[in-house]
Design a protein around this motif. Structure first.
Motif, PDB file in Angstrom:
ATOM      1  N   PHE A  49       0.829  -1.201   0.000  1.00 23.41           N
ATOM      2  CA  PHE A  49       0.000   0.000   0.000  1.00 23.41           C
ATOM      3  C   PHE A  49       0.874   1.267   0.000  1.00 23.41           C
ATOM      4  O   PHE A  49       0.541   2.264  -0.640  1.00 23.41           O
ATOM      5  N   ILE A  50       1.994   1.194   0.696  1.00 23.70           N
ATOM      6  CA  ILE A  50       2.891   2.352   0.788  1.00 23.70           C
ATOM      7  C   ILE A  50       3.577   2.617  -0.550  1.00 23.70           C
ATOM      8  O   ILE A  50       3.563   3.738  -1.056  1.00 23.70           O
ATOM      9  N   SER A  52       2.767   1.591  -3.496  1.00 18.03           N
ATOM     10  CA  SER A  52       1.827   1.935  -4.571  1.00 18.03           C
ATOM     11  C   SER A  52       1.448   3.404  -4.487  1.00 18.03           C
ATOM     12  O   SER A  52       1.227   4.071  -5.508  1.00 18.03           O
ATOM     13  N   GLY A  53       1.393   3.923  -3.252  1.00 17.68           N
ATOM     14  CA  GLY A  53       1.089   5.335  -3.076  1.00 17.68           C
ATOM     15  C   GLY A  53       2.242   6.227  -3.479  1.00 17.68           C
ATOM     16  O   GLY A  53       2.039   7.333  -3.989  1.00 17.68           O
ATOM     17  N   ILE A  54       3.479   5.747  -3.262  1.00 22.99           N
ATOM     18  CA  ILE A  54       4.668   6.543  -3.586  1.00 22.99           C
ATOM     19  C   ILE A  54       5.022   6.433  -5.071  1.00 22.99           C
ATOM     20  O   ILE A  54       5.302   7.446  -5.737  1.00 22.99           O
ATOM     21  N   GLY A  56       3.175   4.458  -7.529  1.00 19.43           N
ATOM     22  CA  GLY A  56       2.079   4.213  -8.461  1.00 19.43           C
ATOM     23  C   GLY A  56       2.009   2.745  -8.857  1.00 19.43           C
ATOM     24  O   GLY A  56       3.021   2.057  -8.916  1.00 19.43           O
ATOM     25  N   SER A 189       9.257   3.291   3.234  1.00 14.48           N
ATOM     26  CA  SER A 189       8.775   4.652   2.981  1.00 14.48           C
ATOM     27  C   SER A 189       9.930   5.553   2.556  1.00 14.48           C
ATOM     28  O   SER A 189       9.778   6.395   1.653  1.00 14.48           O
TER      29      SER A 189
END
Length: 232
Positions: A49-50, A52-54, A56, A189
C-alpha cells in the motif's frame, strides 16, 4: 460451527477432563502470538500500500510480479520447517550437549547453502522472471536478487525461530516480528521514495535480515542451543 457441534456431540472433547493448568499454559503460549500475526502481515503485505502510493501501481507492477514468484520459497521453507521441527524438538528433549552442538553446526551449513543459492538470483534472476512471467516483465537482476534474498532470510529465520518456540518465548517472537515490521515500514517509505523499486526491494531484504538477526541474537542469549565458539 458445524465442526464444533460434531466434536461435542460425539464427546470428543470432555471439558471436565481438561486441566485448568493446561488451559493456562496454552493461553500463555498462544495469546502472545496474536501480535506476531500482525507483524507477519506488515512484512508480507502492508508495504504494498505504501509503495503503490509513492510509486504508483504501474511502476511497481514488475516488483509485485517478482515478489509473487518469490513466495514459492515461502511454501518450500514452510514445508521444510514443518518436517524439521518435530525432529528438532525430539533431539532437544534429549538434553544432550553433543547433539545440540551438532544441530547448531548443521544449522550453519544450512545457512551457507541458502546464501549460496541466493547468488543465482543476483546473476540470473532477471532471466528467470522473464522466462516465468513473459517478456513484458524485464527487471534488474539486483532487484530480483534482493527480493529472493529477503525470502531466503525468512527461511533462515524459521530454522532458528523453532528454538524460541521450544522455549515457549512466544512473546519475544511477537516483539521481534512487530519490531521488524515497523522497521520495514519506515525503510520502505524512505528508500522507495529515493530509489524507487530498488529501494523497495532493499527495504524488504533488510527487514527480513533484521528479523533473522534479532531472532538469532536472542537464541544465542537464551542458549537453548549452544554455539561452538562458546566451548559447548
Amino acid at each position: 460451527m458445524c465442526s464444533i457441534f460434531i466434536i461435542i456431540k460425539n464427546n470428543w472433547l470432555i471439558f471436565s477432563h481438561v486441566s485448568i493448568a493446561i488451559i493456562k499454559d496454552i493461553l500463555k503460549v498462544g495469546l502472545p502470538l496474536v501480535p506476531h500475526s500482525v507483524g507477519i502481515f506488515i512484512l508480507a503485505g502492508a508495504d504494498k500500500f505504501i509503495i503503490s502510493g509513492i510509486l504508483g501501481l504501474t511502476t511497481i507492477s514488475s516488483y509485485l510480479v517478482v515478489f509473487q514468484i518469490s513466495t514459492v520459497l515461502i511454501f518450500v521453507f514452510d514445508a521444510i520447517n514443518k518436517s524439521y521441527y518435530p525432529w528438532l524438538f525430539e533431539k532437544l528433549n534429549e538434553n544432550n550437549k553433543i547433539t545440540k552442538n551438532k544441530l547448531w553446526i548443521l544449522t550453519y551449513i544450512y545457512f551457507i547453502f541458502l546464501l549460496v543459492i541466493s547468488l543465482f538470483f543476483f546473476f540470473h534472476g532477471s532471466a528467470l522472471i522473464t522466462f516465468i512471467a513473459g517478456k513484458n516483465y524485464i527487471i534488474n537482476n539486483n532487484i530480483v536478487g534482493l527480493i529472493f534474498l529477503g525470502q531466503i532470510f525468512g527461511g533462515m529465520y524459521l530454522m532458528i525461530n523453532n528454538y524460541l518456540f521450544y522455549d515457549k518465548r512466544t512473546l519475544l517472537i511477537s516483539t521481534i516480528t512487530i519490531s521488524s515490521g515497523i522497521i520495514h515500514l519506515l525503510l520502505i517509505s524512505l528508500l522507495s521514495y529515493f530509489w524507487g523499486i530498488t529501494g523497495a526491494a532493499l527495504s524488504f531484504c533488510l527487514s527480513k535480515c533484521i528479523q533473522f538477526l534479532l531472532t538469532w541474537l536472542n537464541v544465542y542469549k537464551i542458549t537453548v542451543i549452544p554455539v561452538p565458539i562458546k566451548g559447548g
